[in-house]
Each structure stands twice: as structure tokens, then as C-alpha cells.
Design a protein around this motif. Structure first.
Motif, PDB file in Angstrom:
ATOM      1  N   GLN A 197      43.470  26.111  -2.600  1.00 41.20           N
ATOM      2  CA  GLN A 197      44.144  24.821  -2.781  1.00 41.20           C
ATOM      3  C   GLN A 197      43.704  24.114  -4.058  1.00 41.20           C
ATOM      4  N   LEU A 246      41.388  33.306   6.056  1.00 42.05           N
ATOM      5  CA  LEU A 246      40.522  32.658   5.070  1.00 42.05           C
ATOM      6  C   LEU A 246      39.554  31.713   5.758  1.00 42.05           C
ATOM      7  N   SER A 247      38.329  31.646   5.237  1.00 41.36           N
ATOM      8  CA  SER A 247      37.377  30.638   5.708  1.00 41.36           C
ATOM      9  C   SER A 247      37.808  29.300   5.126  1.00 41.36           C
ATOM     10  N   GLU A 248      37.213  28.217   5.600  1.00 42.34           N
ATOM     11  CA  GLU A 248      37.552  26.884   5.095  1.00 42.34           C
ATOM     12  C   GLU A 248      37.272  26.790   3.591  1.00 42.34           C
ATOM     13  N   SER A 249      36.140  27.370   3.149  1.00 46.90           N
ATOM     14  CA  SER A 249      35.797  27.296   1.720  1.00 46.90           C
ATOM     15  C   SER A 249      36.764  28.134   0.879  1.00 46.90           C
ATOM     16  N   GLU A 250      37.202  29.284   1.400  1.00 47.09           N
ATOM     17  CA  GLU A 250      38.163  30.117   0.673  1.00 47.09           C
ATOM     18  C   GLU A 250      39.520  29.420   0.585  1.00 47.09           C
ATOM     19  N   ARG A 251      39.939  28.784   1.687  1.00 49.84           N
ATOM     20  CA  ARG A 251      41.201  28.033   1.687  1.00 49.84           C
ATOM     21  C   ARG A 251      41.126  26.873   0.699  1.00 49.84           C
ATOM     22  N   ALA A 252      39.990  26.187   0.666  1.00 49.71           N
ATOM     23  CA  ALA A 252      39.803  25.076  -0.280  1.00 49.71           C
ATOM     24  C   ALA A 252      39.848  25.592  -1.718  1.00 49.71           C
ATOM     25  N   ARG A 253      39.279  26.781  -1.956  1.00 46.55           N
ATOM     26  CA  ARG A 253      39.304  27.386  -3.294  1.00 46.55           C
ATOM     27  C   ARG A 253      40.736  27.657  -3.734  1.00 46.55           C
TER      28      ARG A 253
END
Length: 196
Positions: A170, A161-168
């Protein structure tokens, strides 16, 4: 393989032919009803091996697990290993996700030997603190558990996952969305496939 093995064998020298009796997927019924599986545990195991990777695979395997719950521990463990060995990786991940989900929700619908496998570390479980919080019915605990399950499944599937996908992931607070994403991991090759 079953079609090939069922071909008539000419014995030669005028001795006749042999027609092998072959048990293949076309002959084994697809057992999805747990009550039916309990009546014929061994047939349910064969069904799980023959059809466990098919479109109704998870339902077939679940029915077989219910049937195994009625057997003694030793036989159940052996039969479970036979089923597990017959499953391809995507279905194994789906089964692990199901077991984790059942543990999170505190449902006692899986046989005790599956719990023992989890306790021994054969299947990954969730940390005890997360389980306790989820069993107490705390919404945030359930959401965190589903997020953790999703991230573990993604890692096992080799999907980064990209950082933005991981943040999504979470930030997601909708149980239905998290459930859909968990289901999407089966057969997915990219994060876009999962988070759609």
C-alpha cells in the motif's frame, strides 16, 4: 502424448504398418509476431495452445489475441475459449493481469471481444472509478490500480500477506516496483517470492 501417438502401428497379419500424422508441440511453430499471427489466425490459435504455457507463452498468446481481433465475434470467442482451456493457472493469471493492465492504461491493443468478456465478468476488471482516474492520467490512480491488481493476483494465487507486507504494498509509490511485483506473482508460492 504426441510422441506416443506418432508411433508406428502394426496392422498385423502381414497387412503392413500405419504411421499416424500427429500434430504436436514440436511441429507447431511458436508464433510471437502479431503480424504473422494475423496472416494465419488458426495457426496462431494452435501455437497458443501448444506453446502458451512455455517460456514465451504470454507473447504467443498475445499474438493470437491480436489475430482473433480480425475474426468475427463468434469465431473469436470460440478460439479464445480453446486457448483459455489450454492454459494452466499461472498463465491464466498472467493473461488476466495483462488484460487488467491494458485496461488501466487505456490501451486499445486487445480485441473488442476480450473487453466484452471483461464486461460480462469472465475476467475480473477494476472498479469503474479506478479506471476513470487512471485514464485521466492521475499518478495516484495508476498506483492504486496496480496495487489493487497485485492484491487481487495474490489472492487468486492463494498467497497471504502479513500486515507489514500489505502495508509495504500500500505504501509503494514506484510504478516499476509494482510492475515487477505483479510479474513476480507468476510462479510464486510465497509473499517473499513476490516482494523480492
Amino acid at each position: 502424448m504426441a510422441v506416443w501417438a506418432a508411433e508406428t502401428i502394426d496392422l498385423g497379419l502381414g497387412r503392413g504398418n500405419v504411421e499416424p500424422l500427429v500434430l504436436g508441440p514440436a511441429v507447431v511453430p511458436e508464433i510471437t509476431d502479431p503480424a504473422e499471427a494475423e496472416k494465419e489466425a488458426e495457426l496462431a490459435v494452435l501455437s497458443a495452445v501448444a506453446h502458451g504455457n512455455g517460456p514465451n507463452g504470454l507473447t504467443v498468446v498475445q499474438a493470437a489475441l491480436v489475430a482473433l481481433g480480425r475474426l468475427d465475434q463468434e469465431h473469436a470467442m470460440v478460439y479464445f475459449q480453446v486457448i483459455w482451456n489450454g492454459l494452466r493457472e499461472p498463465m491464466r493469471r498472467a493473461l488476466e493481469a495483462l488484460v487488467m493492465e491494458r485496461q488501466i492504461e487505456g490501451e486499445a491493443t486487445l480485441p473488442p471481444f476480450v473487453q466484452k468478456l471483461i464486461d460480462r465478468g469472465k475476467l475480473e476488471g477494476l472498479r469503474e472509478g479506478e479506471l476513470k482516474g487512471m485514464r485521466e492520467g492521475k499518478l495516484e490512480g495508476k498506483l492504486e490500480g496496480k496495487r489493487d491488481t497485485l492484491l487481487r493476483l495474490l489472492a487468486r494465487a492463494g498467497i497471504v500477506l502479513s500486515e507489514s507486507e500489505r502495508a509495504r504494498v500500500q505504501a509503494c509509490t514506484d510504478m516499476g516496483t509494482l510492475d515487477r511485483w505483479i510479474d513476480n506473482v507468476l510462479g510464486a508460492t510465497t509473499a517473499i517470492d513476490v516482494l523480492s
